[in-house]
Design a protein around this motif. Structure first.
Motif, PDB file in Angstrom:
ATOM      1  N   SER A   1       0.832  -1.210   0.000  1.00 37.98           N
ATOM      2  CA  SER A   1       0.000   0.000   0.000  1.00 37.98           C
ATOM      3  C   SER A   1       0.863   1.254   0.000  1.00 37.98           C
TER       4      SER A   1
ATOM      5  N   GLY B   1       2.357   1.724  -3.505  1.00 39.01           N
ATOM      6  CA  GLY B   1       1.381   2.333  -4.405  1.00 39.01           C
ATOM      7  C   GLY B   1       1.246   3.823  -4.173  1.00 39.01           C
ATOM      8  N   THR B   2       1.265   4.216  -2.915  1.00 34.90           N
ATOM      9  CA  THR B   2       1.191   5.634  -2.571  1.00 34.90           C
ATOM     10  C   THR B   2       2.427   6.364  -3.072  1.00 34.90           C
TER      11      THR B   2
ATOM     12  N   THR C   1       4.334   5.467  -5.597  1.00 34.35           N
ATOM     13  CA  THR C   1       4.273   5.518  -7.058  1.00 34.35           C
ATOM     14  C   THR C   1       3.332   6.617  -7.519  1.00 34.35           C
ATOM     15  N   ARG C   2       2.172   6.692  -6.897  1.00 41.38           N
ATOM     16  CA  ARG C   2       1.195   7.728  -7.247  1.00 41.38           C
ATOM     17  C   ARG C   2       1.770   9.124  -7.005  1.00 41.38           C
TER      18      ARG C   2
ATOM     19  N   TYR D   1      -2.476   2.380 -14.496  1.00 38.63           N
ATOM     20  CA  TYR D   1      -3.128   1.725 -13.360  1.00 38.63           C
ATOM     21  C   TYR D   1      -3.644   2.784 -12.380  1.00 38.63           C
ATOM     22  N   HIS D   2      -2.864   3.839 -12.197  1.00 38.49           N
ATOM     23  CA  HIS D   2      -3.220   4.897 -11.242  1.00 38.49           C
ATOM     24  C   HIS D   2      -4.088   5.995 -11.865  1.00 38.49           C
TER      25      HIS D   2
END
Length: 75
Positions: A21, A24-25, A27-28, A65-66
């Protein structure tokens, strides 16, 4: 922000625990910061998501994806 040759990368995520998680944060956040750089340099009309992905050092599929589109990226 880290500047190295053609690469301008945000300096993010050095202290996180590597969990999915948080990755992902990170990467975003990297995508958003790199998009801001590209948008500032090229303007909206000349900014392509593949260019943002290249600067962020991620695959275009990871960016998609994001964010579905340029519009969702700047919302």
């Amino acid at each position: 922000t880290v500047v190295s040759g053609d690469n301008i990368l945000p300096d993010i995520g050095a202290e996180d625990d590597g969990s999915p998680s948080k990755k992902g944060t990170r990467t975003r956040t990297r995508i958003l910061e790199c998009a801001a750089i590209v948008l500032k340099e090229r303007g909206y009309a000349s900014t392509r998501l593949t260019d943002v992905a290249k600067i962020a050092k991620i695959r275009p599929t990871a960016l998609y994806y994001h964010f579905d589109s340029r519009e969702t990226l700047i919302e």
